[in-house]
Motif scaffolding. Structure first.
Motif, PDB file in Angstrom:
ATOM      1  N   PRO A 112      27.967  79.384  47.004  1.00 57.42           N
ATOM      2  CA  PRO A 112      28.648  80.022  48.135  1.00 57.42           C
ATOM      3  C   PRO A 112      27.814  81.141  48.753  1.00 57.42           C
ATOM      4  N   GLY A 113      27.908  81.281  50.067  1.00 56.59           N
ATOM      5  CA  GLY A 113      27.168  82.319  50.768  1.00 56.59           C
ATOM      6  C   GLY A 113      25.736  81.898  51.057  1.00 56.59           C
ATOM      7  N   GLU A 114      24.982  82.830  51.601  1.00 51.72           N
ATOM      8  CA  GLU A 114      23.589  82.528  51.952  1.00 51.72           C
ATOM      9  C   GLU A 114      22.706  82.497  50.708  1.00 51.72           C
ATOM     10  N   THR A 115      21.847  81.494  50.633  1.00 50.10           N
ATOM     11  CA  THR A 115      20.872  81.390  49.562  1.00 50.10           C
ATOM     12  C   THR A 115      19.479  81.284  50.170  1.00 50.10           C
ATOM     13  N   ARG A 116      18.468  81.597  49.369  1.00 47.53           N
ATOM     14  CA  ARG A 116      17.106  81.617  49.915  1.00 47.53           C
ATOM     15  C   ARG A 116      16.097  80.947  48.978  1.00 47.53           C
ATOM     16  N   ILE A 117      15.135  80.293  49.612  1.00 49.80           N
ATOM     17  CA  ILE A 117      13.982  79.720  48.933  1.00 49.80           C
ATOM     18  C   ILE A 117      12.763  80.440  49.481  1.00 49.80           C
ATOM     19  N   VAL A 118      12.038  81.144  48.617  1.00 51.79           N
ATOM     20  CA  VAL A 118      10.884  81.930  49.038  1.00 51.79           C
ATOM     21  C   VAL A 118       9.623  81.333  48.424  1.00 51.79           C
ATOM     22  N   ASN A 119       8.692  80.930  49.283  1.00 54.10           N
ATOM     23  CA  ASN A 119       7.423  80.367  48.830  1.00 54.10           C
ATOM     24  C   ASN A 119       6.305  81.377  49.059  1.00 54.10           C
ATOM     25  N   THR A 120       5.576  81.698  47.992  1.00 49.36           N
ATOM     26  CA  THR A 120       4.499  82.674  48.091  1.00 49.36           C
ATOM     27  C   THR A 120       3.211  81.993  48.519  1.00 49.36           C
ATOM     28  N   SER A 121       2.688  82.408  49.663  1.00 47.75           N
ATOM     29  CA  SER A 121       1.428  81.900  50.179  1.00 47.75           C
ATOM     30  C   SER A 121       0.357  82.980  50.033  1.00 47.75           C
ATOM     31  N   SER A 122      -0.627  82.971  50.910  1.00 49.46           N
ATOM     32  CA  SER A 122      -1.732  83.924  50.863  1.00 49.46           C
ATOM     33  C   SER A 122      -2.364  84.001  52.239  1.00 49.46           C
ATOM     34  N   GLY A 123      -2.957  85.151  52.542  1.00 48.76           N
ATOM     35  CA  GLY A 123      -3.703  85.260  53.783  1.00 48.76           C
ATOM     36  C   GLY A 123      -4.822  84.242  53.881  1.00 48.76           C
ATOM     37  N   LEU A 124      -5.288  83.767  52.734  1.00 49.12           N
ATOM     38  CA  LEU A 124      -6.349  82.765  52.723  1.00 49.12           C
ATOM     39  C   LEU A 124      -5.871  81.396  53.187  1.00 49.12           C
ATOM     40  N   HIS A 125      -4.563  81.247  53.431  1.00 47.46           N
ATOM     41  CA  HIS A 125      -4.098  79.968  53.984  1.00 47.46           C
ATOM     42  C   HIS A 125      -4.778  79.702  55.324  1.00 47.46           C
ATOM     43  N   GLU A 126      -5.203  80.777  56.020  1.00 48.64           N
ATOM     44  CA  GLU A 126      -5.835  80.631  57.329  1.00 48.64           C
ATOM     45  C   GLU A 126      -7.147  79.854  57.246  1.00 48.64           C
ATOM     46  N   ARG A 127      -7.739  79.870  56.080  1.00 50.53           N
ATOM     47  CA  ARG A 127      -8.983  79.114  55.852  1.00 50.53           C
ATOM     48  C   ARG A 127      -8.693  77.669  55.467  1.00 50.53           C
ATOM     49  N   GLY A 128      -7.448  77.364  55.187  1.00 44.90           N
ATOM     50  CA  GLY A 128      -7.081  76.065  54.626  1.00 44.90           C
ATOM     51  C   GLY A 128      -7.014  74.946  55.644  1.00 44.90           C
ATOM     52  N   LYS A 129      -7.237  73.746  55.152  1.00 48.01           N
ATOM     53  CA  LYS A 129      -7.097  72.520  55.938  1.00 48.01           C
ATOM     54  C   LYS A 129      -6.648  71.415  54.997  1.00 48.01           C
ATOM     55  N   MET A 130      -5.627  70.658  55.399  1.00 50.83           N
ATOM     56  CA  MET A 130      -5.145  69.569  54.564  1.00 50.83           C
ATOM     57  C   MET A 130      -6.083  68.370  54.702  1.00 50.83           C
ATOM     58  N   ASP A 131      -6.761  68.044  53.611  1.00 48.00           N
ATOM     59  CA  ASP A 131      -7.693  66.911  53.598  1.00 48.00           C
ATOM     60  C   ASP A 131      -6.997  65.729  52.942  1.00 48.00           C
ATOM     61  N   PHE A 132      -6.245  64.978  53.719  1.00 48.26           N
ATOM     62  CA  PHE A 132      -5.474  63.868  53.158  1.00 48.26           C
ATOM     63  C   PHE A 132      -6.367  62.724  52.676  1.00 48.26           C
TER      64      PHE A 132
END
Length: 311
Positions: free
Chosen positions: A141-161
């Motif tokens: 009941p009520g508001e719930t939250r899912i918090v995912n911790t990332s990093s400033g280095l995500h800006e360097r990231g690229k998904m290489d599928f």
């Protein structure tokens, strides 16, 4: 909002919070702060002995701390599923899931299921954990939250599928950046899917700690035996980094601040986003690419053999 601190965290009495990697670093600090505010915290940790030491340290500071230790090895999906089963057997509600644990810049290794370690722990393990606990989160009941911790280095990231597990070409920092980009792609895609399903009370949020002094910076050099890098990282943690307590504030903000909305990204507001009090931040254009996010979602469901029950 300036100078947001633990004093701004509302009373959390009656709320249940899961923090992955709760025995050290940012997870330890966040667990301590949640306990100070009256939450019951499930400390999801790979090593139960270290978790017990951490719990005892928290209780020495917060005498009324309500804590439970529970084994969770994000490098083994069977452990993820066992943790989720145990949690659901013992708890009817989950108000906040803090996907915090992670590894950084380690030599190439694989999880038990054969995933590249950084992608496997930082993203896939948390994706599977969130899927397994989603019913509890949605039905609380009520508001719930899912918090995912990332990093400033995500800006360097690229998904290489084409080489998602870095089997052909491995660079420890590129792999780390990819995993942190995956954290935000997941956060934003989950937010969009929650909106599409009309689930208004579950909030999906990203956060990053800036440059915070934790043991995370030491694990890569320790794994490679590089004493020079270890000494350099220790020097940087002493001279440049902010404290782990400050680094945990964006996670607390994302988890508790009333003004937070789904799809927000929270981080330090000071020098280059590396330090300072938390507030709303911006992320890279790649993190907002909806086609990439959809593809990552589908791949993640296939690799973990888990589906979100959003309807």
């Amino acid at each position: 909002m300036t100078d947001w601190s633990v004093e701004n965290v509302p009373d959390c009495s009656g709320k249940t919070v899961v923090v992955t990697g709760a025995n050290s670093g940012l997870g330890f600090e966040a667990t301590t702060m949640f306990a100070q505010k009256g939450a019951h915290v499930v400390m999801a940790c790979r090593d139960l002995d270290r978790a017990e030491d951490a719990a005892n340290e928290i209780r020495s500071e917060v005498s009324a701390a309500s804590l439970t230790r529970s084994k969770l090895d994000l490098a083994d999906l069977e452990s993820v599923y066992a943790f989720a089963d145990e949690f659901k057997s013992n708890h009817n509600e989950l108000h906040v899931l803090c996907n915090n644990a992670g590894v950084m810049a380690v030599p190439r290794r694989e999880t038990k299921q054969g995933f590249e370690m950084q992608l496997g722990v930082n993203h896939l393990g948390h994706f599977a954990l969130t899927a397994e606990l989603f019913d509890r989160i949605r039905d609380t009941p009520g508001e719930t939250r899912i918090v995912n911790t990332s990093s400033g280095l995500h800006e360097r990231g690229k998904m290489d599928f084409d080489d998602l597990q870095s089997e052909r070409d491995y660079d420890k920092w590129e792999a780390y950046a990819q995993s942190k980009l995956a954290n935000l792609l997941f956060t934003y895609e989950l937010d969009r899917r929650l909106d599409a399903a009309g689930i208004d009370d579950v909030v999906s949020v990203g956060a990053h700690p800036g440059y915070a002094a934790t043991n995370l910076q030491y694990r890569g050099p320790e794994a490679t035996g590089s004493r020079v890098r270890l000494l350099m990282n220790k020097l940087a943690n002493t001279v440049i980094a902010q404290s782990a307590e400050m680094g945990a504030l964006p996670l607390l903000y994302a988890a508790t601040e009333e003004s937070v909305e789904g799809g927000d990204y929270i981080g330090p507001q000071g020098l280059f986003g590396m330090r300072g009090y938390p507030g709303k931040a911006d992320s890279s254009a790649r993190s907002k690419d909806e086609a990439t996010a959809e593809r990552l979602w589908d791949v993640s469901e296939d690799l973990t053999a888990r589906r979100f029950r959003l309807a």
